[in-house]
Design an enzyme around this catalytic site. Structure first.
Site: not given
Ligand code: NAP
Ligand code: MG
Length: 502
Positions: A186, A240-241, A244, A261, A295, A396
């Site tokens: 996804k 995002s945390t 997660g 992650e 991240c 963050e």
């Molecule tokens: P996000 O809102 O958590 O989204 C990540 C993914 O999860 C997207 O594909 C999103 O889909 C999906 N998603 C959102 N809500 C969901 C739910 N309730 N159930 C299942 N899936 C869901 O994060 P982001 O804004 O895309 O990315 C930024 C964040 O990711 C930052 O906080 C960053 O630190 C973290 N990050 C961590 C790492 C690591 O390796 N630790 C790497 C990269 C990023 P949609 O796009 O359709 O909302």
């Protein structure tokens, strides 16, 4: 002045399909969405938007491929050959994939090239690693014998963020299919294109139908559907945390295997005995690479008080020299921010710092980039006069914003570094090897970079401590996280056993 603009090679496609059961399909209800180039604000393409019905079809295809298909039965060398072929096709289409990733994310060309290259190397790494992945023989008493088998965990939902769309898809798909799992990817709604192309390449390379399914669509809708699904065995999530945490809670209902992650607020410690110029360059990269949307971004910079002024003077000067501009210009250092929401978030954090009494040394506002007025850009920003309790130090930001604080000694540096709910990356700059080792041993983080700007290369474990998640990607151990260990115990004694004694 524009120089060395990359020649465009991408043949423009207006529409991108879902990939379910080896076929490129539209969504069941005909819904679509558009992706935007954040550098220009222009529409890049229209994408089929998966519905829950599509997610269900993808789960059934993955289930069928896993339970009854041939992929996991292939000799390991054959799967390795297919992974190599995926890498080879990606390499042959390198410039095209780089361009697509740039259009979808607004990244600068050097940044995108590095990430596409790593995605290719990830497949090559796992093509090699899988050949050596194996169970064990355990020492047993007497006439007993025990060995273990590593069996693929099954159907994996893999949820990917927008900051490294292709690389994160590669980090997830490559180890999972290497061990024989089936996956449903996804991608993030903001950046689905390169994951779709990677799915097409997997098919072309000989991955059987149903083993790799790609379903762009809403995370809250189809992402959540996969997380709750009875027939999905594992969820691997990067994002995002808060999301997660929700995934872990929901996955507990079916006791899915979970790897997460998540976010970070990584400390960067510069000691008085560091090579200051190397530390300046490494710290610049540590925060401004990928426009700070990493991240593992080293967003908390702690500098020893004896070199604080000298370091900061050089760091500010180089930050001011960072060039924002045409992402296709090889002289551009930093690309755009992913969208207007993220731009607002970043600006909100910077404003909160000012309200709390911090000082903006450079940057601190939305950037005006000539020729890219409709894009989303933020100035590389350095904030000083901060305290550990401020929002900009604790949370963050996910943008090109770094906070800088002085420290007095090693003990204080370690205390400040560990004063965070996150624990993903960290960096130590010191020419004293003993000190660097001592400090590295005490930092609570999954990754410590010692005099090194890079946090992730194929083979190096990537993942967090504390609220940065758990599980490791990009390394040999990842293969264990996509397998179950089966223990086989045999008895070879000459006399039959009658342990109940009946
Ligand atoms: P996000 O809102 O958590 O989204 C990540 C993914 O999860 C997207 O594909 C999103 O889909 C999906 N998603 C959102 N809500 C969901 C739910 N309730 N159930 C299942 N899936 C869901 O994060 P982001 O804004 O895309 O990315 C930024 C964040 O990711 C930052 O906080 C960053 O630190 C973290 N990050 C961590 C790492 C690591 O390796 N630790 C790497 C990269 C990023 P949609 O796009 O359709 O909302
Ligand atoms: Mg986009």
């Amino acid at each position: 002045m524009t120089q060395q603009v990359q020649e465009k090679v991408l043949v423009k496609r207006d529409f991108y399909h879902l990939i379910i059961n080896g076929e490129k399909v539209e969504s069941s209800n005909g819904e679509t969405f558009q992706t935007i180039n954040p550098a220009t604000g222009e529409v890049v393409a229209t994408v089929a938007k998966a519905s829950q019905e599509d997610a269900e079809r993808a789960v059934q295809a993955a289930r069928q491929a896993f339970d009854f298909g041939k992929w996991k039965q292939y000799p390991v060398n054959r799967r390795a050959q297919v992974l190599h072929k995926i890498a080879a096709i990606m390499r042959s289409r390198f410039n095209e994939i780089v361009e697509l990733e740039m259009l979808d994310t607004g990244k600068s060309i050097g940044t995108a090239q590095g990430q596409v290259n790593q995605a290719i190397e990830d497949f090559e790494f796992y093509a090699g690693a899988i050949v050596g992945h194996r169970g064990a023989v355990n020492n047993m008493p007497g006439q007993f014998h025990n060995y273990t088998e590593k069996e693929p965990v099954g159907v994996c939902a893999q949820i990917v963020p927008w900051n490294y769309p292709l690389m994160m898809a590669a980090w997830k798909i490559a180890p999972a299919i290497a061990v024989g799992c089936s996956v449903i990817v996804k991608p993030a709604s903001l950046t689905p294109l390169t994951a779709i192309v990677l799915g097409e390449i997997c098919l072309e390379a000989g991955v059987p139908a149903g083993v790799v399914n790609i379903i762009p669509g809403s995370g809250k809708d189809v992402g959540n559907y996969l997380v709750e699904h009875q027939q999905v065995d594992k969820v691997a999530f990067t994002g995002s945390t808060p999301v997660g945490k929700g995934i872990m809670e929901k996955a507990s209902q079916t006791l899915k295997r979970v790897t997460l992650e998540l976010g970070g607020k990584s400390p960067n410690l510069v000691f008085e005995d560091a090579d200051i110029d190397a530390a300046v360059d490494g710290s610049l990269y540590g925060i401004f690479y990928n426009s700070g949307q990493s991240c593992e971004a080293r967003s908390r910079l702690y500098v020893h008080k004896d070199i604080y002024d000298e370091f900061l003077e050089k760091f500010v000067a180089k930050t001011k020299a960072i060039k924002l501009g045409d992402p296709f210009d090889k002289g551009t250092h930093m690309g755009a921010i992913i969208d207007q929401d993220q731009l607002n978030t970043i600006d909100g954090y910077v404003k909160s710092a000012v309200e709390e009494g911090a000082t903006i040394l450079t940057g601190g506002k939305v950037a005006a980039v000539e020729g890219f007025e409709n894009g989303f850009w933020y100035e590389p920003t350095i904030i000083t006069d901060v305290t550990q309790s401020m929002k900009v130090v604790r949370e963050e930001i996910f943008g090109p914003v770094v906070v800088v604080m002085p420290f007095s000694d090693e003990k204080e540096a370690i205390r400040l570094a560990n004063d965070s709910e996150f624990g993903l990356g960290s960096a130590v700059w010191s020419k004293d090897g003993a000190r660097a080792t001592r400090v590295a041993n005490q930092i609570q983080a999954g990754i410590v970079m010692v005099n090194c700007p890079f946090s992730a290369m194929p083979g190096t474990p990537f993942g967090g401590y504390k609220q940065s998640g758990f599980g490791r990607e990009l390394c040999i151990e990842t293969l264990d996280l996509y397998t179950e260990t089966k223990s086989i115990i045999s008895y070879y004694g000459s006399r039959p056993l009658n342990p109940l004694g009946v």
